[in-house]
Design an enzyme around this catalytic site. Structure first.
Site, mmCIF file in Angstrom:
data_model
loop_
_atom_site.group_PDB
_atom_site.id
_atom_site.type_symbol
_atom_site.label_atom_id
_atom_site.label_comp_id
_atom_site.label_asym_id
_atom_site.label_seq_id
_atom_site.Cartn_x
_atom_site.Cartn_y
_atom_site.Cartn_z
ATOM 1 N N GLY A 77 0.835 -1.205 0.000
ATOM 2 C CA GLY A 77 0.000 0.000 0.000
ATOM 3 C C GLY A 77 0.864 1.247 0.000
ATOM 4 O O GLY A 77 0.563 2.235 0.664
ATOM 5 N N ALA A 78 1.947 1.217 -0.787
ATOM 6 C CA ALA A 78 2.979 2.259 -0.704
ATOM 7 C C ALA A 78 2.761 3.415 -1.682
ATOM 8 O O ALA A 78 3.593 4.303 -1.780
ATOM 9 C CB ALA A 78 4.361 1.642 -0.927
ATOM 10 N N VAL A 112 -2.670 -7.564 -2.157
ATOM 11 C CA VAL A 112 -2.223 -8.293 -0.965
ATOM 12 C C VAL A 112 -3.160 -9.448 -0.577
ATOM 13 O O VAL A 112 -2.767 -10.335 0.178
ATOM 14 C CB VAL A 112 -2.035 -7.364 0.262
ATOM 15 C CG1 VAL A 112 -0.982 -6.296 -0.008
ATOM 16 C CG2 VAL A 112 -3.360 -6.732 0.695
ATOM 17 N N ASN A 120 1.014 -2.695 5.377
ATOM 18 C CA ASN A 120 0.322 -1.415 5.540
ATOM 19 C C ASN A 120 -0.970 -1.312 4.734
ATOM 20 O O ASN A 120 -1.884 -0.586 5.130
ATOM 21 C CB ASN A 120 1.287 -0.282 5.133
ATOM 22 C CG ASN A 120 0.576 1.024 4.942
ATOM 23 O OD1 ASN A 120 0.234 1.715 5.904
ATOM 24 N ND2 ASN A 120 0.295 1.391 3.688
ATOM 25 N N SER A 177 -4.825 -0.536 13.967
ATOM 26 C CA SER A 177 -5.558 0.727 14.151
ATOM 27 C C SER A 177 -6.066 0.803 15.582
ATOM 28 O O SER A 177 -6.350 -0.223 16.213
ATOM 29 C CB SER A 177 -6.756 0.789 13.206
ATOM 30 O OG SER A 177 -7.595 1.875 13.556
ATOM 31 N N TYR A 216 -14.017 -3.338 9.780
ATOM 32 C CA TYR A 216 -12.660 -2.776 9.928
ATOM 33 C C TYR A 216 -12.086 -3.086 11.319
ATOM 34 O O TYR A 216 -10.941 -3.524 11.451
ATOM 35 C CB TYR A 216 -12.737 -1.261 9.698
ATOM 36 C CG TYR A 216 -11.416 -0.539 9.708
ATOM 37 C CD1 TYR A 216 -10.554 -0.597 8.608
ATOM 38 C CD2 TYR A 216 -11.027 0.215 10.807
ATOM 39 C CE1 TYR A 216 -9.341 0.088 8.617
ATOM 40 C CE2 TYR A 216 -9.821 0.905 10.813
ATOM 41 C CZ TYR A 216 -8.976 0.832 9.721
ATOM 42 O OH TYR A 216 -7.779 1.511 9.732
ATOM 43 N N LYS A 272 -8.746 -5.316 12.154
ATOM 44 C CA LYS A 272 -7.564 -4.783 12.835
ATOM 45 C C LYS A 272 -7.307 -5.493 14.169
ATOM 46 O O LYS A 272 -6.153 -5.666 14.576
ATOM 47 C CB LYS A 272 -7.701 -3.270 13.019
ATOM 48 C CG LYS A 272 -7.729 -2.493 11.695
ATOM 49 C CD LYS A 272 -6.441 -2.676 10.890
ATOM 50 C CE LYS A 272 -6.383 -1.740 9.699
ATOM 51 N NZ LYS A 272 -5.108 -1.864 8.955
HETATM 52 P P1 NAP Z 1 -4.628 5.057 2.045
HETATM 53 O O1 NAP Z 1 -4.187 6.480 1.866
HETATM 54 O O2 NAP Z 1 -5.971 4.653 1.551
HETATM 55 O O3 NAP Z 1 -3.499 4.115 1.412
HETATM 56 C C1 NAP Z 1 -3.640 2.719 1.397
HETATM 57 C C2 NAP Z 1 -3.004 2.189 0.141
HETATM 58 O O4 NAP Z 1 -3.206 0.752 0.086
HETATM 59 C C3 NAP Z 1 -3.667 2.755 -1.120
HETATM 60 O O5 NAP Z 1 -2.709 3.104 -2.087
HETATM 61 C C4 NAP Z 1 -4.526 1.597 -1.550
HETATM 62 O O6 NAP Z 1 -4.890 1.585 -2.912
HETATM 63 C C5 NAP Z 1 -3.662 0.417 -1.202
HETATM 64 N N1 NAP Z 1 -4.417 -0.825 -1.254
HETATM 65 C C6 NAP Z 1 -5.751 -1.005 -1.038
HETATM 66 N N2 NAP Z 1 -6.073 -2.284 -1.244
HETATM 67 C C7 NAP Z 1 -4.944 -2.931 -1.597
HETATM 68 C C8 NAP Z 1 -4.657 -4.268 -1.964
HETATM 69 N N3 NAP Z 1 -5.615 -5.218 -2.003
HETATM 70 N N4 NAP Z 1 -3.384 -4.591 -2.284
HETATM 71 C C9 NAP Z 1 -2.412 -3.656 -2.285
HETATM 72 N N5 NAP Z 1 -2.623 -2.367 -1.949
HETATM 73 C C10 NAP Z 1 -3.883 -2.009 -1.617
HETATM 74 O O7 NAP Z 1 -4.596 4.652 3.579
HETATM 75 P P2 NAP Z 1 -3.733 5.205 4.830
HETATM 76 O O8 NAP Z 1 -4.580 6.146 5.588
HETATM 77 O O9 NAP Z 1 -2.379 5.591 4.397
HETATM 78 O O10 NAP Z 1 -3.690 3.872 5.708
HETATM 79 C C11 NAP Z 1 -2.625 2.928 5.651
HETATM 80 C C12 NAP Z 1 -2.847 1.896 6.731
HETATM 81 O O11 NAP Z 1 -2.966 2.531 8.012
HETATM 82 C C13 NAP Z 1 -4.121 1.077 6.556
HETATM 83 O O12 NAP Z 1 -3.894 -0.252 6.957
HETATM 84 C C14 NAP Z 1 -5.090 1.742 7.503
HETATM 85 O O13 NAP Z 1 -6.107 0.873 7.918
HETATM 86 C C15 NAP Z 1 -4.160 2.121 8.638
HETATM 87 N N6 NAP Z 1 -4.675 3.207 9.479
HETATM 88 C C16 NAP Z 1 -4.888 4.454 8.973
HETATM 89 C C17 NAP Z 1 -5.370 5.451 9.803
HETATM 90 C C18 NAP Z 1 -5.605 6.839 9.335
HETATM 91 O O14 NAP Z 1 -6.080 7.651 10.125
HETATM 92 N N7 NAP Z 1 -5.271 7.186 8.093
HETATM 93 C C19 NAP Z 1 -5.658 5.161 11.137
HETATM 94 C C20 NAP Z 1 -5.449 3.887 11.615
HETATM 95 C C21 NAP Z 1 -4.938 2.908 10.775
HETATM 96 P P3 NAP Z 1 -6.348 2.207 -3.353
HETATM 97 O O15 NAP Z 1 -6.017 3.517 -3.965
HETATM 98 O O16 NAP Z 1 -6.904 1.243 -4.309
HETATM 99 O O17 NAP Z 1 -7.192 2.298 -2.139
#
Ligand code: NAP
Length: 247
Positions: free
Chosen positions: A13-14, A64, A90, A142, A155, A159
């Site tokens: 998810g980079a 993934v 991630n 999370s 979700y 998590k």
């Molecule tokens: P994000 O901006 O949505 O980035 C996640 C990335 O993962 C996106 O590029 C996404 O692609 C990709 N992805 C989705 N499904 C995938 C798959 N099947 N295989 C490979 N890549 C995939 O999210 P983020 O906020 O950076 O969050 C990253 C992690 O932190 C997640 O696990 C999230 O649950 C966790 N987290 C985030 C927060 C927050 O406040 N942001 C809080 C707690 C935990 P798409 O463009 O297709 O979606």
């Protein structure tokens, strides 16, 4: 000399958000990077940033939740670099709605990416890391996996599952020098959270003692710590990075 010179890190998810910040931070500390996301063209900015830091980078399109794709990715990393030192699980998605409205599809999709995806990559890197007698796996969980949230039962369950997976694999892999930890971010500014309404954002801010949202870089710093020798005696833990939102 960086703390990760000669090390190879894989980040899922980079393409953006936390995953991109993690990849760039590990590269700035000297690691070579394998960056994964659903489509390789989404990885262009991350790839250029890592390359700009003078590190080798291999962008790979990997879903993934697809077992064969994950195994093929790890095989390619080993062919290209010969080792994997750091695995950052991630990639994550949300499909929020109240329990009584939640479809089977919304449940399955979130569990598939967040929990099964973490399992698949952990299983795939475990053998090479055990053979190396060393490695660090960091799973991005999370705060919601710790406390639950209305409208996010899929979700939250995924998590919480990631946290249980982290502890179980930490116990299995410790004797071979492989550490497994989780990070539980609170409210981090990203595309995922930008989608929330102002009202929800204001409500959340009122419950954060440090009075601000976190940044992807705050999570990246925690990843670097857990992946480094500084955390040599840390395994099976959940590091909360949430501005004091949950204590
Ligand atoms: P994000 O901006 O949505 O980035 C996640 C990335 O993962 C996106 O590029 C996404 O692609 C990709 N992805 C989705 N499904 C995938 C798959 N099947 N295989 C490979 N890549 C995939 O999210 P983020 O906020 O950076 O969050 C990253 C992690 O932190 C997640 O696990 C999230 O649950 C966790 N987290 C985030 C927060 C927050 O406040 N942001 C809080 C707690 C935990 P798409 O463009 O297709 O979606």
């Amino acid at each position: 000399m960086g703390a990760f010179d000669g090390k190879v890190a894989v980040v899922t998810g980079a393409a953006r958000g936390i995953g991109r910040a993690v990849a760039e931070k590990l590269a700035s500390e000297g690691a070579d990077l394998v960056v994964c996301d659903l489509q390789s063209e989404w990885l262009t900015e991350t790839t250029e940033a890592v390359r700009g830091l003078g590190r080798k980078v291999l962008p790979l399109a990997v879903d993934v939740g697809d077992s064969e794709a994950v195994n093929a990715c790890v095989a390619e990393v080993l062919k290209e670099f010969g080792r994997i030192d750091v695995m950052v699980n991630n990639a994550g998605i949300t499909k929020d709605t109240l329990l009584v409205r939640m479809s089977d599809e919304d449940w399955d999709a979130v569990l598939r990416v967040n929990l099964k995806g973490t399992f698949l990559f952990t299983r795939a890197v475990a053998r090479p890391m055990m053979k190396q007698r060393g490695g660090a796996i960091i799973n991005i969980a999370s705060v919601i996996g710790l406390i639950g949230n209305a409208g996010q039962c899929n979700y939250a369950a995924s998590k919480a599952g990631v946290i249980a997976l982290t502890k179980s694999t930490a116990k299995e892999l410790a004797s071979r020098g492989v550490r497994v930890n989780a990070i539980a971010p609170g409210f981090i500014s990203s595309k995922m959270t930008d989608a929330l309404s102002q009202e929800v954002r204001d409500q959340m801010l009122a419950n954060i003692p440090l009075s601000c949202f976190g940044t992807p870089d705050d999570i990246a710093k925690a990843v670097v710590f857990l992946a480094s020798e500084e955390a040599a005696y840390v395994t099976g833990q959940v590091l909360s990075v949430n501005g004091g939102m949950v204590m």
